[in-house]
Design a protein around this motif. Structure first.
Motif, PDB file in Angstrom:
ATOM      1  N   LEU A 217      18.743 -37.956  28.467  1.00 18.31           N
ATOM      2  CA  LEU A 217      18.427 -37.024  27.385  1.00 18.31           C
ATOM      3  C   LEU A 217      17.791 -35.754  27.931  1.00 18.31           C
ATOM      4  O   LEU A 217      17.056 -35.780  28.916  1.00 18.31           O
ATOM      5  N   LEU A 218      18.090 -34.655  27.264  1.00 19.40           N
ATOM      6  CA  LEU A 218      17.527 -33.360  27.634  1.00 19.40           C
ATOM      7  C   LEU A 218      17.142 -32.640  26.344  1.00 19.40           C
ATOM      8  O   LEU A 218      17.915 -32.639  25.373  1.00 19.40           O
ATOM      9  N   ILE A 219      15.956 -32.050  26.307  1.00 22.26           N
ATOM     10  CA  ILE A 219      15.542 -31.258  25.149  1.00 22.26           C
ATOM     11  C   ILE A 219      15.165 -29.868  25.649  1.00 22.26           C
ATOM     12  O   ILE A 219      14.335 -29.722  26.553  1.00 22.26           O
ATOM     13  N   ILE A 220      15.805 -28.863  25.079  1.00 22.68           N
ATOM     14  CA  ILE A 220      15.649 -27.479  25.507  1.00 22.68           C
ATOM     15  C   ILE A 220      14.944 -26.665  24.426  1.00 22.68           C
ATOM     16  O   ILE A 220      15.153 -26.895  23.231  1.00 22.68           O
ATOM     17  N   ASN A 221      14.133 -25.695  24.838  1.00 25.57           N
ATOM     18  CA  ASN A 221      13.576 -24.696  23.920  1.00 25.57           C
ATOM     19  C   ASN A 221      14.529 -23.508  23.954  1.00 25.57           C
ATOM     20  O   ASN A 221      14.492 -22.692  24.869  1.00 25.57           O
ATOM     21  N   LYS A 222      15.432 -23.430  22.975  1.00 23.17           N
ATOM     22  CA  LYS A 222      16.482 -22.419  22.985  1.00 23.17           C
ATOM     23  C   LYS A 222      15.932 -21.048  22.576  1.00 23.17           C
ATOM     24  O   LYS A 222      15.234 -20.927  21.572  1.00 23.17           O
ATOM     25  N   PRO A 223      16.267 -20.005  23.333  1.00 26.10           N
ATOM     26  CA  PRO A 223      15.835 -18.662  22.949  1.00 26.10           C
ATOM     27  C   PRO A 223      16.756 -18.057  21.891  1.00 26.10           C
ATOM     28  O   PRO A 223      17.874 -18.528  21.662  1.00 26.10           O
ATOM     29  N   ALA A 224      16.301 -16.992  21.263  1.00 28.93           N
ATOM     30  CA  ALA A 224      17.151 -16.260  20.320  1.00 28.93           C
ATOM     31  C   ALA A 224      18.291 -15.601  21.086  1.00 28.93           C
ATOM     32  O   ALA A 224      18.159 -15.223  22.251  1.00 28.93           O
ATOM     33  N   GLY A 225      19.438 -15.481  20.429  1.00 30.58           N
ATOM     34  CA  GLY A 225      20.568 -14.802  21.032  1.00 30.58           C
ATOM     35  C   GLY A 225      21.504 -15.687  21.819  1.00 30.58           C
ATOM     36  O   GLY A 225      22.573 -15.238  22.244  1.00 30.58           O
ATOM     37  N   LEU A 226      21.116 -16.950  22.031  1.00 23.61           N
ATOM     38  CA  LEU A 226      21.937 -17.868  22.814  1.00 23.61           C
ATOM     39  C   LEU A 226      22.765 -18.745  21.882  1.00 23.61           C
ATOM     40  O   LEU A 226      22.222 -19.531  21.103  1.00 23.61           O
ATOM     41  N   VAL A 227      24.098 -18.597  21.942  1.00 26.00           N
ATOM     42  CA  VAL A 227      25.001 -19.436  21.152  1.00 26.00           C
ATOM     43  C   VAL A 227      25.019 -20.828  21.761  1.00 26.00           C
ATOM     44  O   VAL A 227      25.000 -20.985  22.985  1.00 26.00           O
ATOM     45  N   VAL A 228      25.040 -21.876  20.918  1.00 20.68           N
ATOM     46  CA  VAL A 228      24.918 -23.239  21.429  1.00 20.68           C
ATOM     47  C   VAL A 228      26.160 -23.689  22.192  1.00 20.68           C
ATOM     48  O   VAL A 228      26.063 -24.218  23.297  1.00 20.68           O
ATOM     49  N   HIS A 229      27.346 -23.488  21.621  1.00 21.75           N
ATOM     50  CA  HIS A 229      28.557 -23.962  22.305  1.00 21.75           C
ATOM     51  C   HIS A 229      29.688 -22.951  22.151  1.00 21.75           C
ATOM     52  O   HIS A 229      29.685 -22.128  21.227  1.00 21.75           O
ATOM     53  N   PRO A 230      30.668 -22.991  23.050  1.00 26.87           N
ATOM     54  CA  PRO A 230      31.786 -22.046  22.961  1.00 26.87           C
ATOM     55  C   PRO A 230      32.542 -22.179  21.638  1.00 26.87           C
ATOM     56  O   PRO A 230      32.722 -23.275  21.120  1.00 26.87           O
TER      57      PRO A 230
ATOM     58  N   THR B 157      15.343 -20.058  17.171  1.00 23.59           N
ATOM     59  CA  THR B 157      14.807 -20.531  18.438  1.00 23.59           C
ATOM     60  C   THR B 157      14.314 -21.974  18.299  1.00 23.59           C
ATOM     61  O   THR B 157      14.196 -22.505  17.198  1.00 23.59           O
ATOM     62  N   GLY B 158      14.025 -22.607  19.460  1.00 23.47           N
ATOM     63  CA  GLY B 158      13.333 -23.880  19.422  1.00 23.47           C
ATOM     64  C   GLY B 158      14.059 -25.071  19.991  1.00 23.47           C
ATOM     65  O   GLY B 158      15.055 -24.954  20.710  1.00 23.47           O
ATOM     66  N   ALA B 159      13.544 -26.249  19.650  1.00 17.64           N
ATOM     67  CA  ALA B 159      13.933 -27.506  20.279  1.00 17.64           C
ATOM     68  C   ALA B 159      15.312 -27.984  19.850  1.00 17.64           C
ATOM     69  O   ALA B 159      15.598 -28.094  18.659  1.00 17.64           O
ATOM     70  N   ILE B 160      16.141 -28.300  20.836  1.00 14.81           N
ATOM     71  CA  ILE B 160      17.472 -28.841  20.582  1.00 14.81           C
ATOM     72  C   ILE B 160      17.745 -29.944  21.603  1.00 14.81           C
ATOM     73  O   ILE B 160      17.457 -29.789  22.791  1.00 14.81           O
ATOM     74  N   ALA B 161      18.260 -31.077  21.120  1.00 13.43           N
ATOM     75  CA  ALA B 161      18.506 -32.238  21.979  1.00 13.43           C
ATOM     76  C   ALA B 161      19.937 -32.232  22.489  1.00 13.43           C
ATOM     77  O   ALA B 161      20.874 -31.895  21.764  1.00 13.43           O
ATOM     78  N   ILE B 162      20.097 -32.651  23.754  1.00 15.35           N
ATOM     79  CA  ILE B 162      21.410 -32.744  24.387  1.00 15.35           C
ATOM     80  C   ILE B 162      21.533 -34.120  25.034  1.00 15.35           C
ATOM     81  O   ILE B 162      20.596 -34.598  25.679  1.00 15.35           O
ATOM     82  N   ALA B 163      22.682 -34.758  24.839  1.00 19.38           N
ATOM     83  CA  ALA B 163      22.919 -36.085  25.420  1.00 19.38           C
ATOM     84  C   ALA B 163      23.617 -35.949  26.766  1.00 19.38           C
ATOM     85  O   ALA B 163      24.630 -35.261  26.883  1.00 19.38           O
TER      86      ALA B 163
ATOM     87  N   PRO C 168      14.203 -10.459  16.991  1.00 14.03           N
ATOM     88  CA  PRO C 168      15.586 -10.615  17.472  1.00 14.03           C
ATOM     89  C   PRO C 168      16.515 -11.208  16.424  1.00 14.03           C
ATOM     90  O   PRO C 168      17.727 -11.213  16.581  1.00 14.03           O
ATOM     91  N   GLY C 169      15.967 -11.714  15.344  1.00 17.83           N
ATOM     92  CA  GLY C 169      16.753 -12.332  14.279  1.00 17.83           C
ATOM     93  C   GLY C 169      15.798 -12.879  13.243  1.00 17.83           C
ATOM     94  O   GLY C 169      14.677 -12.378  13.078  1.00 17.83           O
ATOM     95  N   GLN C 170      16.197 -13.917  12.542  1.00 17.90           N
ATOM     96  CA  GLN C 170      15.340 -14.512  11.528  1.00 17.90           C
ATOM     97  C   GLN C 170      14.107 -15.169  12.155  1.00 17.90           C
ATOM     98  O   GLN C 170      14.179 -15.736  13.240  1.00 17.90           O
ATOM     99  N   ALA C 171      12.984 -15.089  11.457  1.00 17.83           N
ATOM    100  CA  ALA C 171      11.731 -15.681  11.940  1.00 17.83           C
ATOM    101  C   ALA C 171      11.723 -17.171  11.612  1.00 17.83           C
ATOM    102  O   ALA C 171      10.976 -17.641  10.750  1.00 17.83           O
ATOM    103  N   LEU C 172      12.563 -17.915  12.315  1.00  9.70           N
ATOM    104  CA  LEU C 172      12.716 -19.351  12.103  1.00  9.70           C
ATOM    105  C   LEU C 172      12.760 -20.041  13.452  1.00  9.70           C
ATOM    106  O   LEU C 172      13.528 -19.662  14.327  1.00  9.70           O
ATOM    107  N   HIS C 173      11.911 -21.068  13.608  1.00  9.47           N
ATOM    108  CA  HIS C 173      11.732 -21.704  14.911  1.00  9.47           C
ATOM    109  C   HIS C 173      11.684 -23.219  14.771  1.00  9.47           C
ATOM    110  O   HIS C 173      10.900 -23.758  13.973  1.00  9.47           O
ATOM    111  N   ALA C 174      12.548 -23.913  15.500  1.00  7.97           N
ATOM    112  CA  ALA C 174      12.542 -25.382  15.508  1.00  7.97           C
ATOM    113  C   ALA C 174      11.425 -25.842  16.442  1.00  7.97           C
ATOM    114  O   ALA C 174      11.610 -25.939  17.652  1.00  7.97           O
TER     115      ALA C 174
ATOM    116  N   ILE D  69       7.580 -30.525  21.567  1.00  2.30           N
ATOM    117  CA  ILE D  69       7.062 -29.390  20.808  1.00  2.30           C
ATOM    118  C   ILE D  69       7.429 -28.117  21.567  1.00  2.30           C
ATOM    119  O   ILE D  69       7.118 -27.968  22.743  1.00  2.30           O
ATOM    120  N   ALA D  70       8.113 -27.218  20.867  1.00  4.03           N
ATOM    121  CA  ALA D  70       8.557 -25.967  21.476  1.00  4.03           C
ATOM    122  C   ALA D  70       7.629 -24.830  21.068  1.00  4.03           C
ATOM    123  O   ALA D  70       7.540 -24.499  19.876  1.00  4.03           O
TER     124      ALA D  70
END
Length: 325
Positions: A98-111, A150-156, A275-281, A298-299
């Motif tokens: 398992l991997l959990i990332i703190n994603k920044p604004a502007g980064l698309v999750v997948h192609p 922005t914020g926490a996203i889990a990757i398997a 950079p976008g909406q003020a919303l953070h996971a 916690i991100a």
């Protein structure tokens, strides 16, 4: 090569066609499928991937008419087309599964159409092996965050972890909590928005509250006031479901859109460069797919989010206060 398929129908309303400024097939499709650029649509037409009423259309100048049924075949990327890219990752948690990332604004999750590189998946492929059953375009991706959320996203990393995490999301045992700053002061200290969400009937770039009878899917967002900031409110959200743009749509629906949201708010300037909406996971809690132990990540909110809160506190005459999450 495998394809994904879309089927659309030209609705019986002149307003819909007026929005495109033209009823040419390429322009109409661009207005209906925001994930595809007009140039990409034109290429699909040239490659005989678009049909109108069962017949292949190879002319981008073809005129669409009310009642036309349009099918699009979109060739999917293959794993060999996904290139690893060295993009910095803010890792909150990692082990062999398992991997959990703190994603920044502007980064698309997948192609996806229009974003074939520079995504989180491209960065992950350069970092570690990923589960394959997420699909060739989104290996390991268990859930998504919008580009500018922005914020926490889990990757398997493994197929076993992917299946286990997906089951947790479906059973609602994984806990996804967000922080957001909204316009206005809520009348109560907490609440729940239980409204179905679907594609906006006219603007295909947006989601909206749509009755289930018309394609909306059940969507539930719980919220609490974390801090009152004059005519703004810092909110704590918990998702029960995970629809596209869910929190953003639900907040706009109750009259308190997310600050900085380019799609669902009025765009009022708050004097802070966002950079976008003020919303953070900000917090993600789940059961480890192998050990069964609780994993909680916690991100820390990004600098722009912290600055927004500080500026709003000053405007209210409140003293400086550390950001406690």
């Amino acid at each position: 090569m495998s394809h994904s398929h879309l089927e659309l129908e030209v609705q019986e309303t002149s307003d819909l066609l007026k929005q495109t400024q033209t009823d040419r097939i390429d322009a109409w499709l661009a207005s209906q499928v925001p994930d595809l650029s007009r140039s990409r649509i034109q290429k699909l037409i040239q490659q005989a991937n678009v049909q109108i009423n069962g017949f292949v259309c190879t002319s981008k100048n073809h005129t669409v008419k009310t009642g036309d049924r349009i099918q699009i075949a979109i060739p999917e990327a293959t794993t060999s087309e996904l290139k690893p890219e060295t993009i910095p990752l803010d890792i909150l948690y990692e082990d062999d599964h398992l991997l959990i990332i703190n994603k920044p604004a502007g980064l698309v999750v997948h192609p996806a159409a229009g974003h074939f590189d520079g995504t989180l998946v491209n960065a992950l492929l350069a970092h570690c092996p990923l589960a394959e059953i997420g699909g060739v375009q989104r290996p390991g991706i268990v859930h998504r965050l919008d580009k500018d959320t922005t914020g926490a996203i889990a990757i398997a990393k493994t197929d076993q972890a992917y299946q286990h995490l997906q089951a947790q999301l479906k059973a609602k045992t994984a806990r996804r909590e967000y922080l957001g700053v909204v316009y206005g002061a809520t009348k109560t200290e907490s609440g729940t928005v239980d409204q179905p969400i679907g594609r906006h009937p006219l603007d295909r770039k947006k989601m909206a509250v749509v009755p289930e009878a018309k394609g909306g899917r059940p969507s539930v967002t719980h919220w609490w006031v974390k801090e009152r900031l004059g005519n703004y409110t810092l909110m704590h959200f918990q998702l029960e479901t995970g629809r596209t743009h869910q929190i953003r749509v639900h907040c706009a629906h109750i009259g308190h859109p997310i600050v900085g949201d380019p799609v669902y708010s009025s765009g009022r300037d708050v004097g802070v460069n966002l950079p976008g909406q003020a919303l953070h996971a900000w917090r993600l809690s789940l059961q480890h797919p192998v050990t069964g132990e609780l994993v909680q990540a916690i991100a820390p909110p990004p600098h722009s989010f912290v600055t927004l809160r500080e500026v709003l506190r000053r405007r209210c005459g409140l003293p400086p206060k550390s950001f406690e999450i």
